[in-house]
Design a protein around this motif. Structure first.
Motif: not given
Ligand code: SF4
Ligand code: SF4
Lengths: 371, 158
Positions: B48-53, B112, B114-115
């Motif tokens: 998964l991409p590194e930014r995936f939450r 959620t 949301c970061n």
């Protein structure tokens, strides 16, 4: 005559379409009154997915509230966030850096393409064609991958924040968008080949669900529904925001006013969005991706309104501020609600079988209607 | 007249149908590019991409040290009360009292993704992990303690 179950005093048949019906794409409940097979009246019953987002927003700070709006029209989540962010920026009088503006417009247009694609697949499926759904999702997956890489999410993004965007674009972003544009151009032609040119499909759409320009205005319909009847309603043209003023694109207008015209507006908008992306993908200016804002945002006392063009029409965000860190009142003017209100007018007098075609081309997203 | 029109219409419909079927047939015979993933079986290769939450985790280094000062900025930034920070007072060798993190409680069932907490953290102590398989049989298992047992704050982080 013995009164039958399900008929009213006039002998008309009253049936429920939904709330769990595959063609309503969500929990929309339509009470349809029928005379034979002809629709007499349609009464939408709302509230099955009401989460009181507007009220929730009143207890969230200006930084927090926009993430909830991803859950309104979840297919235009970037554009919803964008509207909220711009409304807050209007109150704060923050200048958004050019890089952020371009990124915002690009993700908006990608969202628009993804949304129209999902609509196209679902629309064809409503009318009985199953394959287009897979074609649409195949290309939509590319956009989702781009989003996943840059924003970290696939549906509920929360990427556009007051002041700019949450993170800079991923190094692969431009490359991926470019290859997507190239791929997508040929795929739109495939879509036309597969569905648009099909006579059976056309016959089910043409002349079905007609609405006049006057009625579009009086019902407050916006977006592709209004433009299919020849009403200028593209907010990107009428009230340009961000960098839309400097971009070259056409407002798509059709004059048919029927389901097929609405279908064509969206199909042509796909090409227009690709054209916008082409202009921007190599011209992302260098610089900051977020303006400097205070940790705690406080809007001055007053009222602020910002409208944007989502994939479904005009979304308005109205904030009343009392000068505190949370809004006093928030109101969203959602495109789906106004478009749904015209459904009775559009479909009454037609056949029950055509209702699905009329409803499909309104492109309803139920959480956007109920909020 | 009616008959010729009728035949023309039917012919047109058949033609347009054949056009669509040609495309379908093309894909049926050219199944080079596989676009679906066999998900549970491809776990090993799934990147998964590194930014995936996926979920919020706290960064720990090899000495079992983290960078969380217990400032509660993340707790305040979180829109739905997912994070609860419990602080304690550490006594430093000089005998001074210093606020420090005791427990970082994270309710995955409320999050959620949301970061916003990660954006708010001044010391970059937490991050998003890519793990997305969160199903459990008991929701109480979703309430997590993010700071590892015995961990302490890294030297020099204010
Ligand atoms: S990601 Fe969002 S919801 Fe989850 S803990 Fe962080 S701020 Fe709260
Ligand atoms: S994780 Fe960061 S923001 Fe949250 S309490 Fe620790 S230092 Fe503060």
């Amino acid at each position: 005559m013995v009164e039958e179950i399900g008929t009213n005093e006039e002998g008309e048949l009253v049936i429920n379409m939904g709330p769990q019906h595959p063609a309503t794409h969500g929990v929309l409940h339509l009470v349809v009154t029928l005379q034979g097979e002809t629709i007499k009246k349609i009464e939408p019953h709302l509230g099955y997915i009401h989460r009181s987002i507007e009220k929730m927003c009143e207890s969230l700070t200006y930084r927090q509230f926009s993430y909830v709006t991803s859950r309104m029209d979840y297919l235009s989540s970037h554009i919803n966030n964008h509207a909220c962010a711009m409304c807050v920026e209007k109150g704060l009088q923050v200048e958004v850096p050019p890089r952020a503006q371009v990124i915002r417009v690009m993700v908006d247009e990608l969202t628009r393409i993804a949304s129209h694609e999902l609509w196209w697949g679902a629309m064809a499926m409503d009318l009985g064609a199953f394959t287009p759904f897979f074609h649409a999702f195949r290309e939509r997956e590319n956009i989702n991958d781009i989003m996943e890489e840059t924003c970290g999410a696939r549906l509920t993004m929360n990427y556009i924040v007051p002041g700019g965007v949450m993170a800079d674009i991923h190094p692969n972003f431009q490359k991926r968008v470019k290859s997507f544009i190239e791929l997508f151009r040929s795929k739109i032609d495939e879509y036309d080949e597969l569905v648009t040119g099909n006579i059976i499909f056309q016959n089910r759409m043409k002349g079905v669900g007609w609405i006049s320009a006057e009625d579009v205005v009086s019902y407050g319909c916006t977006g592709p529904v209004a433009r299919a009847s020849g009403v200028h309603s593209d907010i990107r043209k009428l009230f340009p925001y961000e960098i839309y003023e400097k971009l070259q694109f056409n407002e798509i207008l059709e004059t048919g006013g029927d389901s097929f015209a609405r279908y064509m507006v969206r199909m042509r908008e796909l090409r227009e969005s690709v054209h916008i992306l082409e202009q921007l993908v190599d011209n992302i200016p260098e610089g900051e991706f977020q303006a400097k804002t205070k940790a705690v945002l406080k809007l001055p006392k007053g009222e602020f309104y910002q409208r944007v063009e989502t994939a479904r029409g005009e979304l308005g965000v109205y904030i009343v501020s009392e000068g505190a860190t949370t809004p006093y009142r928030i109101k969203f003017r959602s495109p789906g609600f106004a478009n749904l209100s015209a459904l009775d007018h559009i479909a009454a007098g037609g056949k029950l079988g055509d209702l699905v075609a009329s409803m499909g081309t309104l492109d309803l997203v139920i959480p956007d209607i109920d909020r | 007249m009616f008959i010729t029109n009728y035949i023309k219409e039917v012919w047109g419909a058949v033609k347009s149908l054949a056009k669509g079927m040609k495309l379908t047939g093309y894909y049926f015979t050219h199944h080079k590019e596989i676009i679906t993933q066999e998900y549970p079986d491809n776990r090993a290769e799934l990147v998964l991409p590194e930014r995936f939450r996926g979920e919020v985790v706290m960064k720990h280094d090899e000495h079992n040290e983290h960078a969380c000062t217990g400032c509660t900025a993340c707790e305040l930034a979180c829109p739905n009360g997912t994070i609860k920070i419990i602080t304690k007072f550490d006594i430093s060798p000089e005998g001074k009292k210093k606020k420090a993190l005791d427990t970082f409680i994270y309710h995955l069932e409320l999050c959620t993704m949301c970061n916003m907490c990660i954006e708010a953290c001044p010391t970059d102590a937490i991050k998003m992990a890519q793990n997305f398989e969160h199903s459990v049989y008991d929701r109480r298992q979703l309430t997590k303690k993010l700071n590892r047992p015995g961990s302490k704050i890294r030297e020099g982080v204010e």
